[in-house]
Design a protein around this motif. Structure first.
Motif, short mmCIF file in Angstrom:
data_model
loop_
_atom_site.label_atom_id
_atom_site.label_comp_id
_atom_site.label_asym_id
_atom_site.label_seq_id
_atom_site.Cartn_x
_atom_site.Cartn_y
_atom_site.Cartn_z
N VAL A 506 58.88 77.61 64.32
CA VAL A 506 60.46 77.21 64.63
C VAL A 506 60.98 78.34 64.10
CG1 VAL A 506 62.50 76.08 64.50
CG2 VAL A 506 60.44 74.93 65.21
N ASP A 507 62.15 79.09 64.58
CA ASP A 507 62.99 79.87 63.89
C ASP A 507 64.10 79.16 63.02
OD1 ASP A 507 64.80 82.17 63.02
OD2 ASP A 507 65.24 82.61 65.21
N TYR A 508 63.65 79.03 61.76
CA TYR A 508 64.77 78.37 60.99
C TYR A 508 65.75 79.10 60.51
CZ TYR A 508 60.32 75.48 60.78
OH TYR A 508 59.24 74.80 60.98
N ALA A 509 65.85 80.34 60.27
CA ALA A 509 66.94 80.99 60.09
C ALA A 509 67.89 81.20 61.40
CB ALA A 509 66.49 82.44 59.75
N GLY A 510 67.30 81.17 62.41
CA GLY A 510 68.18 81.05 63.65
C GLY A 510 68.68 79.85 63.92
N TRP A 511 67.95 78.70 63.54
CA TRP A 511 68.71 77.42 63.76
C TRP A 511 70.09 77.37 62.62
CZ3 TRP A 511 70.13 73.49 65.73
CH2 TRP A 511 70.38 72.03 65.28
N ALA A 512 69.88 77.94 61.34
CA ALA A 512 70.96 78.11 60.37
C ALA A 512 71.97 78.79 61.17
CB ALA A 512 70.55 78.73 59.37
N LEU A 514 72.63 79.28 64.15
CA LEU A 514 73.61 78.76 65.24
C LEU A 514 74.54 77.74 64.76
CD1 LEU A 514 73.00 77.95 68.36
CD2 LEU A 514 71.64 75.89 67.84
N LEU A 515 74.54 77.36 63.37
CA LEU A 515 75.46 76.34 62.93
C LEU A 515 76.41 77.24 62.38
CD1 LEU A 515 73.00 73.41 61.60
CD2 LEU A 515 74.54 73.30 63.77
N GLY A 516 76.42 78.46 62.39
CA GLY A 516 77.40 79.43 61.45
C GLY A 516 77.07 79.43 60.15
N PHE A 517 75.67 79.15 59.58
CA PHE A 517 75.27 79.60 58.39
C PHE A 517 74.47 80.82 58.21
CE2 PHE A 517 74.77 74.56 58.17
CZ PHE A 517 76.14 74.59 57.73
N ASN A 518 74.26 81.18 56.99
CA ASN A 518 73.54 82.39 56.83
C ASN A 518 72.02 82.05 56.85
OD1 ASN A 518 72.99 85.18 55.99
ND2 ASN A 518 73.09 84.67 53.84
N GLY A 519 71.23 83.06 57.79
CA GLY A 519 69.99 83.01 57.72
C GLY A 519 69.30 84.10 57.64
N ALA A 528 61.30 89.10 49.03
CA ALA A 528 61.54 87.84 48.50
C ALA A 528 62.79 87.70 47.38
CB ALA A 528 60.32 86.96 48.07
N ALA A 529 62.67 88.81 46.68
CA ALA A 529 63.50 88.98 45.54
C ALA A 529 64.96 89.15 46.28
CB ALA A 529 63.18 89.97 44.54
N ALA A 530 64.99 90.06 47.21
CA ALA A 530 66.30 90.25 48.09
C ALA A 530 66.90 89.15 48.58
CB ALA A 530 66.04 91.78 48.64
N ALA A 531 66.04 88.29 49.05
CA ALA A 531 66.46 87.25 49.95
C ALA A 531 67.16 86.41 48.97
CB ALA A 531 65.40 86.65 50.71
N ILE A 544 66.57 80.25 53.91
CA ILE A 544 65.73 81.39 53.66
C ILE A 544 64.42 80.77 54.54
CG2 ILE A 544 64.10 82.65 52.21
CD1 ILE A 544 66.37 82.60 50.34
N ASP A 545 64.00 81.71 55.51
CA ASP A 545 62.92 81.28 56.42
C ASP A 545 61.60 82.09 56.16
OD1 ASP A 545 61.00 80.60 58.29
OD2 ASP A 545 62.11 80.97 60.11
N ASP A 546 60.95 81.37 55.00
CA ASP A 546 59.83 81.97 54.19
C ASP A 546 58.39 81.94 54.90
OD1 ASP A 546 58.86 83.86 52.20
OD2 ASP A 546 58.43 82.03 50.87
N VAL A 547 58.18 82.92 55.81
CA VAL A 547 56.92 82.96 56.55
C VAL A 547 55.81 83.48 55.67
CG1 VAL A 547 55.60 83.92 58.29
CG2 VAL A 547 58.35 83.60 58.27
#
Length: 608
Positions: A506-512, A514-519, A528-531, A544-547
């Protein structure tokens, strides 16, 4: 003007210090909900948080108790709502925290007649709760409420009040000095229990005789950090923390070697194997194979739960008391040790272990990101006062191995129950309790798909009420129920069964978003560090959707022959992921090779 039973119960809950409840409505609790709404309109209500599911409300109440030291309160309707709360209440029972659940019931006349949503709730909750009682008359109501709160606090367990719908709306008057009428008080029993002096002297004699003393510290020692450190300084003891006690002892104490066990450190394992005295402080640590061998070490245990004394290790002295009061009384009896060689040895080993953990975090894998990396980068950037929650599964491994909580920080998880799905409600409850602090939820994709994703909706509803809206969710996106996959191999010698283990991507960042959050999606370790930095700097919610690879092994501090042989059996039976697992496991084992050799030499063993 008179008041209803519901209104009287609400006022009594205020007297017990309740200011926030987690609930989900329904007709079985409708009259009480109506009274809550009336109290809110008058400015006399509670902060009412309605998550997306009753199970979340019970987990949140449990987490509220853990992060505040107060009683957590959850509310639900009759049978279906009540049943949904049971897992969260078992979490409270397993981890010894006080929660009061108020559940609706059909009218008194319907009890025992098999009508819709009428079940024997007292029988249902009899195992999970230390006190279960149905309010059947107005005169009984306050005594039931008081007993529920008082018992939950004293027993450190959940209590359940069953509240029939018709009783909720009955009128209640002043209670008189009448036969059968209990005029109770909203006053808790003292839990500052100190053992008798002769028992304290026996405990001191055992500890003073030890040359290599180890303290195993659990969540039951919260509030006693300074006392534990003072006792360790006096006795020259090394310190190990149980996973739920991770935040009790600051990470910068050099002879605190963090956890022991499958997700623990090698220095902690060496402490256990070399100590001649072990002192268990507020812990019901359940893994006997990671405690000293019988006869190796003398033992003392301190706990506020008397039934949990002496059940994990053959201790000589069992002190029934709270850790802080007991250590206050014990400290004058402890001899000052000048020899610091035991602590120095632990500190030196742990310094090497920390370097090893960094090497493990910096490994690269051919089939996905290293799940350790983002925990390593998060740990380096944790702000003061941060609260970190983690879920069951490999998330707990990386949390144990890499997160170091400094003084003033908090962290927790579903401990003895080890339930998936706890990290999100824990994090949300932590944020409501401490809305000015940064909260980070670390969770696997399997747990996030259970109910965690839905709880982003709860956050969206309440975000504006938080003093600091910074809230970070790190999803370990490996498309696998990874902990169970590894347990199938290492415990049972079975190959992974992908039908049960695969998690839909699932695109977890995309789900965030969709709700108006940062993904933020992380697909490369070097990002990873920059995220993490971006998420902690953002005044709002970030997912953070960490693959990451599903094949990174959650290696124990010592690889036993059973672990190795069972894994070989699983591969021989046709593990579908064997080629990738072999490559990724080799990377980890090669990196830890030096520590493995040290461990084998230390143990005089051919294993490892």
């Amino acid at each position: 003007m008179g008041q209803t039973v519901s209104e009287a119960v609400i006022r009594r809950m205020h007297e017990w210090g309740v200011h926030r409840v987690y609930g989900y409505p329904g007709d079985g609790i409708g009259e009480f909900d109506g009274a809550l709404g009336k109290a809110e309109r008058k400015g006399e209500g509670f902060e009412y948080i309605r998550p997306t599911h009753e199970e979340m409300s019970a987990f949140m109440a449990t987490a509220h108790a853990k992060f505040t030291g107060e009683v957590g309160v959850c509310i639900a309707t009759s049978s279906p709502g009540a049943f949904h709360m049971i897992t969260g209440l078992y979490d409270a029972k397993s981890d010894n925290v006080p929660v009061v659940a108020i559940v609706g019931q059909q009218g008194l006349a319907s009890i025992g007649t098999f009508t819709q949503q009428e079940d024997n709730l007292e029988r249902v909750f009899a195992d999970v709760a230390c006190y279960v009682q149905t309010i059947t008359t107005p005169d009984q109501a306050l005594a039931v409420v008081d007993t529920a709160f008082r018992t939950a606090i004293a027993r450190l367990q959940p209590a359940v009040i069953v509240f029939p719908h018709d009783v909720q709306g009955m009128d209640v008057g002043e209670l008189g000095a009448e036969h059968w009428v209990s005029r109770s008080s909203a006053v808790a029993a003292s839990t500052r229990i100190t053992p008798p002096q002769d028992e304290l002297r026996r405990a001191a004699e055992v500890i003073n005789a030890g040359e290599r003393v180890t303290f195993l510290v659990g969540a039951g020692a919260r509030g006693a950090t300074d006392e534990v450190l003072a006792a360790a300084d006096r006795t020259g003891a090394g310190i190990i923390t149980a996973l739920r006690g991770k935040d009790v002892i600051p990470a910068d104490v050099p002879y605190h070697s963090q956890q022991v066990g499958l997700l623990g450190s090698l220095p902690s394992l060496h402490q256990i194997q070399d100590c001649d005295t072990i002192v268990l402080l507020g812990t019901n640590y359940p893994y006997g194979e990671f405690l000293p061998k019988s006869g190796q070490a003398r033992g003392v245990q301190v706990d506020l739960k008397p039934e949990q004394l002496g059940v994990r290790y053959p201790t000589e002295v069992n002190l029934w008391g709270d850790v802080r009061s007991t250590l206050d009384a014990l400290l004058p009896l402890l001899e000052q040790k000048e020899d610091r060689s035991w602590q120095e040895k632990i500190a030196a080993e742990f310094h090497d272990w920390e370097q090893e953990m960094e090497r493990q975090a910096m490994l690269t894998f051919p089939d996905g990101g290293n799940p350790r990396r983002i925990f390593h980068e998060l740990n380096r950037r944790l702000p003061e006062g941060a609260i970190v929650t983690c879920d069951a599964g490999t998330t707990a491994d990386w949390y144990g191995h890499h997160i170091r909580l400094r003084r003033g920080m908090q962290g927790d998880l579903s401990g003895r129950l080890a339930s998936m799905n706890g990290a999100m409600p824990y994090a949300i409850a932590a944020k409501f309790a401490h809305s000015d602090r940064t909260v980070i939820c670390t969770i696997g994709d399997g747990a996030f798909q259970m109910l965690g994703m839905n709880e982003l909706i709860t956050i969206k509803k309440h975000l504006a009420a938080w003093d600091d809206p910074t809230f970070v969710v790190i999803v370990m996106h490996n498309d696998d129920l990874a902990q169970v996959s590894w347990e199938m191999r290492t415990e049972d010698g079975n190959p992974v069964w992908r039908t049960s283990q695969d998690v839909e991507s699932v695109d977890y960042a995309g789900w965030a978003r969709l709700l108006g959050f940062n993904g933020i999606t992380v697909t490369k370790d070097e990002d990873a560090a920059a995220a993490v930095e971006a998420a902690l700097a953002h005044r709002g919610v970030t997912v953070i959707d960490d693959v990451v690879t599903r094949n990174a092994p959650p290696l124990p501090p010592k690889i036993t022959s059973e672990y190795r042989n069972n894994t070989v059996k699983a591969f021989a039976k046709g593990d579908p992921l064997a080629p990738q697992v072999l490559v990724d496991s080799a990377e980890g084992i090669v990196s830890e090779g030096i520590e493995r050799v040290k461990g084998a030499l230390h143990l005089g063993s051919k294993e490892g």
